[in-house]
Motif scaffolding. Structure first.
Motif, PDB file in Angstrom:
ATOM      1  N   TRP A  18       0.811  -1.214   0.000  1.00 48.55           N
ATOM      2  CA  TRP A  18       0.000   0.000   0.000  1.00 48.55           C
ATOM      3  C   TRP A  18       0.850   1.273   0.000  1.00 48.55           C
ATOM      4  O   TRP A  18       0.383   2.334  -0.401  1.00 48.55           O
ATOM      5  CB  TRP A  18      -0.940  -0.003   1.206  1.00 48.55           C
ATOM      6  CG  TRP A  18      -0.234   0.130   2.530  1.00 48.55           C
ATOM      7  CD1 TRP A  18       0.414  -0.851   3.217  1.00 48.55           C
ATOM      8  CD2 TRP A  18      -0.093   1.320   3.301  1.00 48.55           C
ATOM      9  NE1 TRP A  18       0.954  -0.356   4.376  1.00 48.55           N
ATOM     10  CE2 TRP A  18       0.651   0.976   4.456  1.00 48.55           C
ATOM     11  CE3 TRP A  18      -0.522   2.642   3.153  1.00 48.55           C
ATOM     12  CZ2 TRP A  18       0.979   1.902   5.441  1.00 48.55           C
ATOM     13  CZ3 TRP A  18      -0.200   3.562   4.137  1.00 48.55           C
ATOM     14  CH2 TRP A  18       0.527   3.200   5.264  1.00 48.55           C
ATOM     15  N   LEU A  19       2.128   1.165   0.419  1.00 44.99           N
ATOM     16  CA  LEU A  19       3.015   2.318   0.453  1.00 44.99           C
ATOM     17  C   LEU A  19       3.751   2.559  -0.870  1.00 44.99           C
ATOM     18  O   LEU A  19       4.568   3.480  -0.957  1.00 44.99           O
ATOM     19  CB  LEU A  19       4.050   2.151   1.576  1.00 44.99           C
ATOM     20  CG  LEU A  19       3.631   2.632   2.966  1.00 44.99           C
ATOM     21  CD1 LEU A  19       4.696   2.249   3.987  1.00 44.99           C
ATOM     22  CD2 LEU A  19       3.377   4.128   2.995  1.00 44.99           C
ATOM     23  N   SER A  20       3.495   1.746  -1.862  1.00 47.08           N
ATOM     24  CA  SER A  20       4.232   1.844  -3.125  1.00 47.08           C
ATOM     25  C   SER A  20       4.192   3.241  -3.757  1.00 47.08           C
ATOM     26  O   SER A  20       5.206   3.700  -4.296  1.00 47.08           O
ATOM     27  CB  SER A  20       3.722   0.801  -4.118  1.00 47.08           C
ATOM     28  OG  SER A  20       4.055  -0.500  -3.660  1.00 47.08           O
ATOM     29  N   SER A 107      -7.992  -0.792   7.288  1.00 42.57           N
ATOM     30  CA  SER A 107      -8.929  -0.771   6.165  1.00 42.57           C
ATOM     31  C   SER A 107      -8.324  -0.002   4.991  1.00 42.57           C
ATOM     32  O   SER A 107      -7.418   0.816   5.153  1.00 42.57           O
ATOM     33  CB  SER A 107     -10.238  -0.109   6.596  1.00 42.57           C
ATOM     34  OG  SER A 107     -10.022   1.265   6.885  1.00 42.57           O
ATOM     35  N   GLU A 108      -8.844  -0.252   3.810  1.00 45.95           N
ATOM     36  CA  GLU A 108      -8.360   0.452   2.627  1.00 45.95           C
ATOM     37  C   GLU A 108      -8.611   1.953   2.745  1.00 45.95           C
ATOM     38  O   GLU A 108      -7.791   2.768   2.287  1.00 45.95           O
ATOM     39  CB  GLU A 108      -9.055  -0.103   1.377  1.00 45.95           C
ATOM     40  CG  GLU A 108      -8.653  -1.533   1.027  1.00 45.95           C
ATOM     41  CD  GLU A 108      -7.142  -1.669   0.833  1.00 45.95           C
ATOM     42  OE1 GLU A 108      -6.546  -0.786   0.174  1.00 45.95           O
ATOM     43  OE2 GLU A 108      -6.553  -2.642   1.348  1.00 45.95           O
ATOM     44  N   MET A 110      -8.585   3.697   5.535  1.00 45.15           N
ATOM     45  CA  MET A 110      -7.563   4.228   6.438  1.00 45.15           C
ATOM     46  C   MET A 110      -6.212   4.318   5.736  1.00 45.15           C
ATOM     47  O   MET A 110      -5.472   5.293   5.897  1.00 45.15           O
ATOM     48  CB  MET A 110      -7.463   3.348   7.683  1.00 45.15           C
ATOM     49  CG  MET A 110      -6.297   3.708   8.613  1.00 45.15           C
ATOM     50  SD  MET A 110      -6.483   5.322   9.406  1.00 45.15           S
ATOM     51  CE  MET A 110      -7.690   4.902  10.669  1.00 45.15           C
ATOM     52  N   LYS A 111      -5.869   3.309   4.961  1.00 42.57           N
ATOM     53  CA  LYS A 111      -4.594   3.332   4.239  1.00 42.57           C
ATOM     54  C   LYS A 111      -4.533   4.519   3.278  1.00 42.57           C
ATOM     55  O   LYS A 111      -3.516   5.203   3.178  1.00 42.57           O
ATOM     56  CB  LYS A 111      -4.402   2.018   3.468  1.00 42.57           C
ATOM     57  CG  LYS A 111      -4.095   0.815   4.345  1.00 42.57           C
ATOM     58  CD  LYS A 111      -3.982  -0.447   3.498  1.00 42.57           C
ATOM     59  CE  LYS A 111      -3.674  -1.667   4.352  1.00 42.57           C
ATOM     60  NZ  LYS A 111      -3.641  -2.906   3.559  1.00 42.57           N
ATOM     61  N   GLN A 112      -5.629   4.752   2.563  1.00 41.12           N
ATOM     62  CA  GLN A 112      -5.644   5.845   1.601  1.00 41.12           C
ATOM     63  C   GLN A 112      -5.506   7.192   2.299  1.00 41.12           C
ATOM     64  O   GLN A 112      -4.772   8.079   1.849  1.00 41.12           O
ATOM     65  CB  GLN A 112      -6.934   5.807   0.775  1.00 41.12           C
ATOM     66  CG  GLN A 112      -6.962   6.831  -0.344  1.00 41.12           C
ATOM     67  CD  GLN A 112      -5.780   6.712  -1.302  1.00 41.12           C
ATOM     68  OE1 GLN A 112      -5.495   5.630  -1.818  1.00 41.12           O
ATOM     69  NE2 GLN A 112      -5.078   7.812  -1.535  1.00 41.12           N
ATOM     70  N   ALA A 113      -6.210   7.346   3.423  1.00 39.27           N
ATOM     71  CA  ALA A 113      -6.104   8.593   4.181  1.00 39.27           C
ATOM     72  C   ALA A 113      -4.684   8.794   4.708  1.00 39.27           C
ATOM     73  O   ALA A 113      -4.162   9.913   4.718  1.00 39.27           O
ATOM     74  CB  ALA A 113      -7.100   8.586   5.338  1.00 39.27           C
ATOM     75  N   SER A 114      -4.046   7.708   5.105  1.00 37.99           N
ATOM     76  CA  SER A 114      -2.690   7.792   5.636  1.00 37.99           C
ATOM     77  C   SER A 114      -1.678   8.124   4.544  1.00 37.99           C
ATOM     78  O   SER A 114      -0.663   8.778   4.815  1.00 37.99           O
ATOM     79  CB  SER A 114      -2.315   6.472   6.319  1.00 37.99           C
ATOM     80  OG  SER A 114      -3.164   6.226   7.425  1.00 37.99           O
ATOM     81  N   LEU A 115      -1.929   7.678   3.330  1.00 35.43           N
ATOM     82  CA  LEU A 115      -1.043   8.035   2.217  1.00 35.43           C
ATOM     83  C   LEU A 115      -1.003   9.549   2.014  1.00 35.43           C
ATOM     84  O   LEU A 115       0.042  10.114   1.670  1.00 35.43           O
ATOM     85  CB  LEU A 115      -1.497   7.354   0.929  1.00 35.43           C
ATOM     86  CG  LEU A 115      -1.103   5.886   0.740  1.00 35.43           C
ATOM     87  CD1 LEU A 115      -1.689   5.356  -0.554  1.00 35.43           C
ATOM     88  CD2 LEU A 115       0.412   5.727   0.724  1.00 35.43           C
ATOM     89  N   ASP A 116      -2.143  10.204   2.238  1.00 37.26           N
ATOM     90  CA  ASP A 116      -2.199  11.652   2.080  1.00 37.26           C
ATOM     91  C   ASP A 116      -1.410  12.374   3.177  1.00 37.26           C
ATOM     92  O   ASP A 116      -1.010  13.523   3.005  1.00 37.26           O
ATOM     93  CB  ASP A 116      -3.651  12.133   2.094  1.00 37.26           C
ATOM     94  CG  ASP A 116      -4.446  11.597   0.902  1.00 37.26           C
ATOM     95  OD1 ASP A 116      -3.815  11.284  -0.129  1.00 37.26           O
ATOM     96  OD2 ASP A 116      -5.680  11.477   1.024  1.00 37.26           O
ATOM     97  N   GLU A 117      -1.189  11.689   4.315  1.00 36.90           N
ATOM     98  CA  GLU A 117      -0.460  12.290   5.437  1.00 36.90           C
ATOM     99  C   GLU A 117       1.024  11.949   5.422  1.00 36.90           C
ATOM    100  O   GLU A 117       1.850  12.698   5.949  1.00 36.90           O
ATOM    101  CB  GLU A 117      -1.050  11.792   6.769  1.00 36.90           C
ATOM    102  CG  GLU A 117      -2.502  12.124   6.989  1.00 36.90           C
ATOM    103  CD  GLU A 117      -3.092  11.370   8.162  1.00 36.90           C
ATOM    104  OE1 GLU A 117      -4.026  11.888   8.798  1.00 36.90           O
ATOM    105  OE2 GLU A 117      -2.621  10.242   8.460  1.00 36.90           O
TER     106      GLU A 117
END
Length: 420
Positions: A18-20, A107-108, A110-117
């Protein structure tokens, strides 16, 4: 580019998760970033040869170490062992308003929101911050809800074993009016590499009490950082304690994003033998009416070397800024070395700013006085050294942590011989 970094980039290229998206951006930046040499200003006094010589494994044996017990320190304990997050840390019940997430299993959404941070607070100029971006896999996110005050601290402990690599990443968000205490602990003295980075988003009127105990010694290589963004009327009180090792560096950044915010940074480091400790602290005053108080002290013995670079940058529109930076150092040996560079870069005209640096040795008259009163020379040296540092220990808001670190400081002083 070093052989170690080439191998690290190759490992990162073969990782897909998910961090790619973040990893690919940082990989591109890494490829354009030259490996530091003595001609690189930010690394002028800090050599990376010990990292290039180190024998490390990205897949070390299981680490069964446990965090050091701190009597009376009430905390939620988050533990990384050789860079891997201990999922048992998440079994403890949490109070309302505190959320701790292990992002690889989140969750997906949460992962997406974290990518923005991710990496939005840590500046891109930090070489090992980029390396952490591409190698970190075990990422933890901590959030405190608006208006919630958490009485128990969050303790983040990284345990690093022989020949291991540890690349930990934590993101902490305090929403408006929230308050929290976070204590970062780094343990290990064997040959190893640790890049531990934590980003803190302190929103409007929120309050963070922060500690970083960079206590790795001997052959440990530690290259990490803590980075803070302060919203309007946010308050930060940070204490950093560093012991030296073959190679130890901490980069810290404070970025003002809202008016009337305040940051207090106290730091002290104690070095002996051939140890090295490098502290680079940058403060970005980008808005008006903010206050920074920065006090850094170091004691260096034998053939150890300390590096301090403290930069306070006051932007054009940051009027009514109050900023003070003070660095005081004590040399216990003719062969010890301190390289200090306090900087003020000011583009506003209605500010109050001051900075200074001193390098001195133990007062021989004070030492003679104590000895003349029947105190042994070794004990007198410990007393004088401790007096130099104790003021900053007294200022630690958490007295339990202050009493826990005091005997460790005394023991370290007892091993540091005055030879000048």
């Amino acid at each position: 580019m070093s052989v170690w970094l080439e191998n690290a980039i190759a490992r990162a290229n073969s990782t897909s998760d998910w961090l790619s998206p973040i990893r690919s951006v940082s990989l591109a930046a890494l490829k354009d970033t030259p490996w530091p040499t003595r001609k690189t200003e930010a690394w002028r006094y800090t050599s990376l040869k010990s990292l290039e010589r180190a024998t490390l494994s990205p897949s070390p044996s299981v680490n069964q170490d446990t965090p050091e017990q701190i009597d009376g320190f009430e905390s939620f304990n988050l533990v990384f062992r050789n860079g891997e997050f201990d999922l048992d840390s998440l079994t403890q019940p949490l109070p309302a308003g505190l959320m701790i997430s292990y992002l690889p299993t989140a969750s997906e959404e949460m992962k997406q929101a974290s990518l923005d941070e991710f990496s939005q607070i840590k500046p891109g100029r930090h070489l090992f911050g980029l390396i952490n971006d591409v190698l970190a896999q075990h990422v933890v996110r901590i959030e405190v809800a608006e208006g919630v005050s958490i009485s128990q601290a969050i303790r983040i402990t990284s345990l690093i074993g022989l020949n291991s690599e540890s690349h930990t990443r934590v993101f902490v968000k305090l929403n408006k009016g929230a308050s929290l205490t976070v204590s970062e602990h780094y343990q290990g003295n064997v040959e190893s590499l640790n890049t531990g980075f934590v980003e803190y988003d302190i929103c409007a009127e929120a309050k963070l009490e922060h500690y970083r105990f960079a206590l790795q010694t001997d052959k440990a290589i530690s290259l990490g950082g803590c980075h803070f963004k302060l919203g309007e009327r946010a308050d930060l009180n940070s204490t950093l304690v560093g012991f030296g090792s073959d190679l130890s560096r901490v980069d810290t950044d404070i970025i003002y994003d809202g008016e009337f915010a305040t940051a207090k940074l106290n730091a002290f480091y104690l070095l002996d033998g051939k140890e090295l400790f490098d502290l680079h602290a940058t403060v970005e005053h980008a808005v008006p009416n903010c206050t920074t108080l920065e006090n850094v002290r170091g004691i260096v013995a034998d053939r150890a070397k300390a590096v301090f670079n403290g930069r306070i940058h006051i932007h054009r529109h940051a009027q009514k800024t109050l900023a003070e930076l003070n660095n005081r150092n004590l040399l216990l040996s003719d062969k010890a070395e301190i390289n200090t560079k306090p900087e003020l870069e000011i583009y506003a005209d209605d500010v109050r700013c001051a900075h200074g640096a001193t390098v001195a040795e133990i007062d021989k008259h004070a030492l003679y006085y104590l000895e003349s009163r029947g105190i042994s020379r070794s004990k007198a040296q410990v007393m004088l050294n401790f007096g130099f540092i104790n003021e900053l220990i007294d200022q630690m808001p958490n007295q339990v942590l202050a009493e826990w670190i005091r005997p460790q400081i005394r023991n370290r002083f007892a091993e540091m011989e005055v030879t000048r």
